[in-house]
Design a protein around this motif. Sequence first.
Motif, PDB file in Angstrom:
ATOM      1  N   LYS A  65      -0.185  -5.974   1.322  1.00 27.35           N
ATOM      2  CA  LYS A  65      -1.039  -5.616   0.189  1.00 27.35           C
ATOM      3  C   LYS A  65      -2.385  -6.323   0.279  1.00 27.35           C
ATOM      4  N   GLU A  66      -2.359  -7.582   0.689  1.00 23.45           N
ATOM      5  CA  GLU A  66      -3.591  -8.359   0.823  1.00 23.45           C
ATOM      6  C   GLU A  66      -4.493  -7.778   1.906  1.00 23.45           C
ATOM      7  N   ALA A  67      -3.889  -7.265   2.994  1.00 31.76           N
ATOM      8  CA  ALA A  67      -4.660  -6.674   4.090  1.00 31.76           C
ATOM      9  C   ALA A  67      -5.118  -5.260   3.778  1.00 31.76           C
ATOM     10  N   GLU A  68      -4.743  -4.739   2.605  1.00 30.38           N
ATOM     11  CA  GLU A  68      -5.147  -3.414   2.139  1.00 30.38           C
ATOM     12  C   GLU A  68      -4.738  -2.321   3.136  1.00 30.38           C
ATOM     13  N   CYS A  69      -3.480  -2.366   3.551  1.00 31.74           N
ATOM     14  CA  CYS A  69      -2.954  -1.383   4.487  1.00 31.74           C
ATOM     15  C   CYS A  69      -2.430  -0.157   3.745  1.00 31.74           C
ATOM     16  N   HIS A  70      -2.714   1.010   4.305  1.00 30.00           N
ATOM     17  CA  HIS A  70      -2.161   2.240   3.756  1.00 30.00           C
ATOM     18  C   HIS A  70      -0.746   2.484   4.257  1.00 30.00           C
ATOM     19  N   TYR A  71      -0.487   2.086   5.512  1.00 27.15           N
ATOM     20  CA  TYR A  71       0.806   2.347   6.134  1.00 27.15           C
ATOM     21  C   TYR A  71       1.326   1.095   6.832  1.00 27.15           C
ATOM     22  N   VAL A  72       2.654   1.041   6.925  1.00 24.48           N
ATOM     23  CA  VAL A  72       3.326  -0.038   7.645  1.00 24.48           C
ATOM     24  C   VAL A  72       4.325   0.604   8.603  1.00 24.48           C
ATOM     25  N   VAL A  73       4.270   0.195   9.867  1.00 26.10           N
ATOM     26  CA  VAL A  73       5.181   0.732  10.886  1.00 26.10           C
ATOM     27  C   VAL A  73       6.167  -0.365  11.274  1.00 26.10           C
ATOM     28  N   LEU A  74       7.440  -0.126  11.001  1.00 28.93           N
ATOM     29  CA  LEU A  74       8.477  -1.123  11.278  1.00 28.93           C
ATOM     30  C   LEU A  74       9.481  -0.582  12.301  1.00 28.93           C
ATOM     31  N   PRO A  75       9.906  -1.422  13.239  1.00 32.18           N
ATOM     32  CA  PRO A  75      10.950  -0.999  14.179  1.00 32.18           C
ATOM     33  C   PRO A  75      12.259  -0.741  13.430  1.00 32.18           C
ATOM     34  N   THR A  76      12.862   0.387  13.651  1.00 32.11           N
ATOM     35  CA  THR A  76      14.087   0.741  12.940  1.00 32.11           C
ATOM     36  C   THR A  76      15.212  -0.238  13.241  1.00 32.11           C
ATOM     37  N   ALA A  77      15.290  -0.718  14.476  1.00 36.10           N
ATOM     38  CA  ALA A  77      16.397  -1.574  14.894  1.00 36.10           C
ATOM     39  C   ALA A  77      16.242  -3.022  14.430  1.00 36.10           C
ATOM     40  N   ARG A  78      15.055  -3.389  13.968  1.00 35.70           N
ATOM     41  CA  ARG A  78      14.818  -4.781  13.558  1.00 35.70           C
ATOM     42  C   ARG A  78      15.513  -5.062  12.220  1.00 35.70           C
ATOM     43  N   LYS A  79      16.206  -6.190  12.149  1.00 34.13           N
ATOM     44  CA  LYS A  79      16.877  -6.563  10.905  1.00 34.13           C
ATOM     45  C   LYS A  79      15.854  -6.925   9.838  1.00 34.13           C
ATOM     46  N   LYS A  80      16.199  -6.621   8.604  1.00 32.63           N
ATOM     47  CA  LYS A  80      15.285  -6.872   7.489  1.00 32.63           C
ATOM     48  C   LYS A  80      16.030  -7.530   6.330  1.00 32.63           C
ATOM     49  N   ILE A  81      15.342  -8.449   5.675  1.00 37.49           N
ATOM     50  CA  ILE A  81      15.855  -9.048   4.448  1.00 37.49           C
ATOM     51  C   ILE A  81      15.155  -8.353   3.288  1.00 37.49           C
ATOM     52  N   GLY A  82      15.913  -7.597   2.528  1.00 34.01           N
ATOM     53  CA  GLY A  82      15.333  -6.812   1.443  1.00 34.01           C
ATOM     54  C   GLY A  82      15.027  -5.400   1.902  1.00 34.01           C
ATOM     55  N   LYS A  83      14.893  -4.521   0.942  1.00 35.96           N
ATOM     56  CA  LYS A  83      14.603  -3.125   1.235  1.00 35.96           C
ATOM     57  C   LYS A  83      13.125  -2.837   0.943  1.00 35.96           C
ATOM     58  N   PRO A  84      12.422  -2.157   1.844  1.00 35.35           N
ATOM     59  CA  PRO A  84      11.009  -1.822   1.596  1.00 35.35           C
ATOM     60  C   PRO A  84      10.811  -1.046   0.303  1.00 35.35           C
ATOM     61  N   GLU A  85      11.770  -0.181  -0.029  1.00 34.02           N
ATOM     62  CA  GLU A  85      11.641   0.620  -1.248  1.00 34.02           C
ATOM     63  C   GLU A  85      11.616  -0.247  -2.511  1.00 34.02           C
ATOM     64  N   ASP A  86      12.263  -1.410  -2.436  1.00 39.39           N
ATOM     65  CA  ASP A  86      12.271  -2.305  -3.592  1.00 39.39           C
ATOM     66  C   ASP A  86      10.896  -2.894  -3.874  1.00 39.39           C
ATOM     67  N   TYR A  87       9.991  -2.786  -2.910  1.00 37.76           N
ATOM     68  CA  TYR A  87       8.646  -3.331  -3.082  1.00 37.76           C
ATOM     69  C   TYR A  87       7.612  -2.217  -3.284  1.00 37.76           C
ATOM     70  N   GLY A  88       8.133  -1.054  -3.627  1.00 38.71           N
ATOM     71  CA  GLY A  88       7.256   0.063  -3.947  1.00 38.71           C
ATOM     72  C   GLY A  88       6.855   0.913  -2.754  1.00 38.71           C
ATOM     73  N   TRP A  89       7.304   0.560  -1.559  1.00 41.12           N
ATOM     74  CA  TRP A  89       6.940   1.341  -0.382  1.00 41.12           C
ATOM     75  C   TRP A  89       7.697   2.662  -0.357  1.00 41.12           C
ATOM     76  N   ILE A  90       7.035   3.666   0.165  1.00 46.58           N
ATOM     77  CA  ILE A  90       7.632   4.995   0.256  1.00 46.58           C
ATOM     78  C   ILE A  90       7.828   5.350   1.727  1.00 46.58           C
ATOM     79  N   LEU A  91       9.031   5.750   2.078  1.00 43.86           N
ATOM     80  CA  LEU A  91       9.301   6.140   3.464  1.00 43.86           C
ATOM     81  C   LEU A  91       8.526   7.419   3.790  1.00 43.86           C
ATOM     82  N   PHE A  92       7.568   7.280   4.690  1.00 41.46           N
ATOM     83  CA  PHE A  92       6.716   8.407   5.060  1.00 41.46           C
ATOM     84  C   PHE A  92       7.368   9.263   6.149  1.00 41.46           C
ATOM     85  N   GLY A  93       8.102   8.601   7.059  1.00 40.97           N
ATOM     86  CA  GLY A  93       8.768   9.338   8.132  1.00 40.97           C
ATOM     87  C   GLY A  93       9.346   8.384   9.163  1.00 40.97           C
TER      88      GLY A  93
END
Length: 273
Positions: free
Chosen positions: A226-254
């Motif tokens: 949010k601080e970097a004012e990014c429109h999109y975030v690209v994350l590796p599907t196989a990478r483990k994550k703590i928390g869900k992106p959707e919980d932070y307001g992100w929308i799965l684009f594809g």
Amino acid sequence: MWIEAVKLFREYMGTGLIVVWFLVSVIYLWVHEKKKYVRVLFLYMPVILLLLYFNPLFAELVFGVAGGEIYYRIIWLLPITIVIAYTCVCIYGDMVRKHNDSARDRTPEGKVKKGLPSIAAVVCLGGLIVISGSFIYDNPFFHKAENLYHVPDSVVHICDAINVPGREVMAVFPLELVQYVRQYSPVTRMPYGREMTVERWNYYNPLCEAMEAEVIDMEVLAPLVKEAECHYVVLPTARKKIGKPEDYGWILFGETDGYEVYREPARELTIPE
């Protein structure tokens, strides 16, 4: 620094034979070449460049300012391939002329018998060049191009998907894709670039650190995006994550090629009319 310059040159030489043929070619042209413009391009310039490259004072100055990576590129200015090719043509021409002038190879009608000397010269000169290198496809860093752009298909698919005609977009990518994004898309901006891929530059970017963590912590990553004012975030599907992106307001684009593309709605994306 002079020792480092010599080390870089040895690495550049590879098997060493091509550089040997280059030096032999320079000597041959120095003795036989009479055209002034050819001597300037193929003799004086390479010799001056080599003298400059191996000059300790020059090496210390450039190493201090730019480091070994930039100093290495000075060697690229040597017209090695062109000089060798030109010399081979000159040698071939000399052999043909000597063959034509030889009385033994002339028919009673005065015509020249052509063939064997020319073929032998081509085979010999070509063979010397072939044995001087190594088979490029055995190189572990060689990969078959996935497309005409010579970048991973994932970069093409992602950049095309998030492209908005008439404007730039800001997107944060995993580090393994950064160098290809800047080659493929001039309208896809990134909060960090190639500077983060060069370890000796010691650049630090908290967003890059969060993206490259073995386990991506969304609580850390989300505010940095949010601080970097990014429109999109690209994350590796196989990478483990703590928390869900959707919980932070992100929308799965594809999803494509092993990556998930999320839209950060907090950053307005106005589409030009």
